[in-house]
Design an enzyme around this catalytic site. Structure first.
Site, short mmCIF file in Angstrom:
data_model
loop_
_atom_site.label_atom_id
_atom_site.label_comp_id
_atom_site.label_asym_id
_atom_site.label_seq_id
_atom_site.Cartn_x
_atom_site.Cartn_y
_atom_site.Cartn_z
CG ASP A 116 -1.73 1.19 1.33
OD1 ASP A 116 -2.14 1.81 0.19
OD2 ASP A 116 -2.58 1.42 2.22
N GLY A 133 -0.21 4.04 -0.27
CA GLY A 133 -1.10 5.01 0.09
C GLY A 133 -1.29 5.25 1.64
CB THR A 159 -9.91 5.08 9.82
OG1 THR A 159 -10.07 4.72 11.36
CG2 THR A 159 -11.17 4.74 9.30
N GLY A 161 -10.94 3.11 3.98
CA GLY A 161 -12.44 3.34 3.49
C GLY A 161 -13.21 2.11 3.78
CG ASP A 204 -3.66 4.16 -2.71
OD1 ASP A 204 -2.91 3.25 -2.26
OD2 ASP A 204 -4.54 4.56 -2.35
CB THR A 210 -6.69 2.67 -4.48
OG1 THR A 210 -6.70 3.11 -3.12
CG2 THR A 210 -8.20 2.84 -5.06
#
Length: 470
Positions: free
Chosen positions: A113, A115, A154, A156, A303, A306
C-alpha cells in the site's frame, strides 16, 4: 566485522560466475526463466574461466581493498537489491508480498500500500474476526519489544487498532533491526482475506500513525540499496475467465529497476511538495479520445492499495459523458457508474510528458445485470489529492517510487512483463525465509549498513542475483 581477504575474493568470483542468472535471463538450456524457477548453483574453479575483463575487475577490487586497509583510502561499499514476488488476490483486488518478523523469523503475507505508511500485522489476541489468518505471536520472538504506544488506523473499508512494537523485519534479503510496526488486536470484519495477515505501508514517514519510519524508508535512507528506490509490476487477471482467487501477481523490486520488465526509458515526475503520499501533478486525461477537464492544480496520489481510480464529481461526469448508455450506479455501487459491457473504453493519462494508456479490460471493473458493467472510476469528495490512481492504471505500467530526489516514474511494460498477464496453471509464489545479506538498525539517524555472517558464503550471491529472500 572484518572479512578475510580470501573470503572477499571468493565472494567476488561467486558473483561473477552467477551474475548472468538474473530475472529474465535465459536458463542453462536457453529457455527464459520464469517466476519460481529453480536455478542450479555450482561452485566453479574461477581462474581458468575468467576473461581478461573479469580478471581486471578482480585486480581493481583487490587494489581498492589494500588501499583502504593500509593507506586510508575509501573502502569499497557493498550495496544490494532484491525482489519480492507478489500474489494477485481476488482477481486484481489486491497484491501482497511476504516478509518475515521476529527471532526466529516467521513469514507473513502483507498487502502492498503506497497510500499509507504503517506496517501492521494481526496478533494472536485479534479474536474471531481474525480466524483463519496467520497471526503474529509476540511471546515466541526474542527480539520483540512493546513500546506501550496505542495504534489505530482507518481505511475506507474499515479500521484496525492495537499497539506499536519494534521487531526484526526481513524482506527480499534485507533485515531491519528494531523496526517499528503495529500489532493488531481488533479490526473490522472482512478487512483482510487469508492468507494476508496485514499491510505494508509504502508511503512516507510523515503519514505514519505509528510515528515509526516505514520499512522501505529505513532501507532507502541508509544507503543499503544500489539505488534509493523501489518499483512494482502488477499482473492482470480480472479479464481471465479461468483465473483462480490467487494468481502470480508480479514483483516488488527493492533498490533497483529491472530492465527486463520495461522498455524504453523511465519518465520521472517530481513530487511537488514535502513528501507524504506519492503525489504528482496530473496534466491530462482522455476518454474515447475526448479530453476531460481537470481544472487547476490537479494532484494525483499513486496508490497501490486502491484497486480503482477516484476523481472529483465533475471529472466523473465528464468521463462517463463520453460513454453512450452509461449512468450512475445505485445501492452498494453508489459513487460508481455503469455502462454497456459491449463498449470498449480507452483511457489515457499524462503527468506532464508521455501519454500512458489504460487497457479497456481495466476500465471494466465488474459485470452486473447481464449486459451492464461497473466502470473503474469512482467519485471522491476530497480536494487534496483530487485524484487517487490505483491498480486499474498501474497494471499498465512499470512504476518506480524514488526516495531521492522524491519522484514517481513510469515506463512501458516489456513483452516479458506483458506475457505474465493471464497465465493459467502457474503456481503462486511461495514465501521463503532466508538469512538477510544486508541489515540496518531502524529508528536511527542515519542507519548504518552492516555486514552479517550471511555474507560469508553463498548468501551474498542470492542478494546480488536479485533472488527474493525474506
Amino acid at each position: 566485522m572484518t572479512i578475510p581477504s580470501w573470503n572477499v575474493f571468493f565472494l567476488y568470483f561467486v558473483f561473477l560466475s552467477l551474475i548472468s542468472h538474473t530475472r529474465g535471463a535465459p536458463a542453462a538450456d536457453g529457455s527464459p526463466l520464469v517466476a519460481g524457477q529453480t536455478i542450479p548453483l555450482r561452485r566453479r574453479n574461477p581462474s581458468p574461466d575468467l576473461d581478461i575483463h573479469q580478471r581486471g575487475q578482480v585486480a581493481k577490487f583487490q587494489r581498492d581493498v589494500v588501499l583502504a586497509r593500509y593507506f586510508g583510502g575509501e573502502r569499497p561499499t557493498r550495496r544490494s537489491s532484491g525482489d519480492n514476488l507478489l500474489v494477485n488476490q481476488a482477481y486484481d483486488s489486491g497484491y501482497y508480498g511476504t516478509l518475515a518478523i521476529g527471532t526466529p523469523s516467521v513469514s507473513f503475507d502483507v498487502l502492498l500500500d503506497t497510500g499509507s505508511s504503517d506496517l501492521w500485522v494481526a496478533g494472536t489476541s485479534c479474536g474471531t474476526v481474525c480466524n483463519g489468518l496467520p497471526l503474529y505471536d509476540s511471546s515466541a520472538s526474542t527480539s520483540f519489544k512493546n513500546t506501550s504506544q496505542s495504534f489505530k488506523i482507518t481505511y475506507g473499508q474499515g479500521e484496525a487498532s492495537g499497539y506499536v512494537a519494534t521487531e526484526t523485519i526481513k524482506m527480499a534479503g534485507f533485515s531491519v533491526f528494531n523496526q517499528g510496526f503495529a500489532v493488531i488486536d481488533e479490526m473490522s470484519s472482512g478487512f483482510l482475506s487469508a492468507p494476508a495477515s496485514g499491510l505494508l505501508g509504502l508511503a512516507w514517514e510523515t503519514l505514519a500513525l505509528s510515528q515509526q519510519m516505514p520499512f522501505w524508508q529505513t532501507l532507502a535512507s541508509s544507503g543499503t540499496w544500489d539505488s534509493p528506490l523501489f518499483a512494482v509490476q502488477f499482473t492482470r487477471y480480472t479479464n481471465d475467465t479461468q483465473a483462480q482467487a490467487l494468481e502470480p501477481g508480479g514483483v516488488l523490486n527493492l533498490g533497483y529497476t529491472n530492465s527486463s520488465l520495461y522498455s524504453g526509458s523511465i519518465e520521472f515526475i517530481d513530487i511537488p511538495s514535502q513528501p507524504s503520499f506519492w503525489y504528482i501533478t496530473l496534466t491530462s486525461v482522455t476518454v474515447q479520445g475526448g479530453s476531460i477537464p481537470l481544472g487547476t492544480n490537479a494532484i494525483a496520489a499513486i496508490d497501490t492499495g486502491t484497486s480503482n481510480i477516484g476523481a472529483p464529481l465533475s471529472a466523473i461526469e465528464a468521463i462517463y459523458a463520453q460513454i453512450p448508455g452509461s449512468k450512475p450506479a445505485s445501492g452498494s455501487w453508489a459513487g460508481y457508474y455503469q455502462f454497456p459491457c459491449s463498449t470498449s473504453v480507452n483511457v489515457t493519462f499524462s503527468f506532464g510528458g508521455s501519454t500512458w494508456a489504460m487497457a479497456p479490460a481495466d476500465f471494466s471493473y465488474a459485470q452486473v445485470g447481464g449486459s451492464q458493467c461497473i466502470g473503474a472510476f469512482f467519485e471522491t469528495t476530497g480536494n487534496n489529492p483530487s485524484w487517487i490512481i490505483g491498480d486499474a492504471f498501474l497494471k499498465n505500467v512499470y512504476t518506480v517510487f524514488r526516495y531521492s530526489p522524491p519522484a514517481v516514474g513510469f515506463a512501458a511494460l516489456s513483452d516479458v512483463a506483458l506475457g505474465e498477464n493471464g497465465l493459467n496453471g502457474v503456481p503462486v509464489p511461495s514465501p521463503t525465509i532466508g538469512s538477510a545479506t544486508a541489515a540496518v538498525t531502524g529508528n536511527a539517524a542515519p542507519a548504518t549498513l552492516r555486514f552479517t555472517p550471511a555474507l560469508i558464503g553463498m548468501g551474498v550471491a542470492f542478494s546480488l542475483l536479485h533472488i527474493s529472500l525474506v
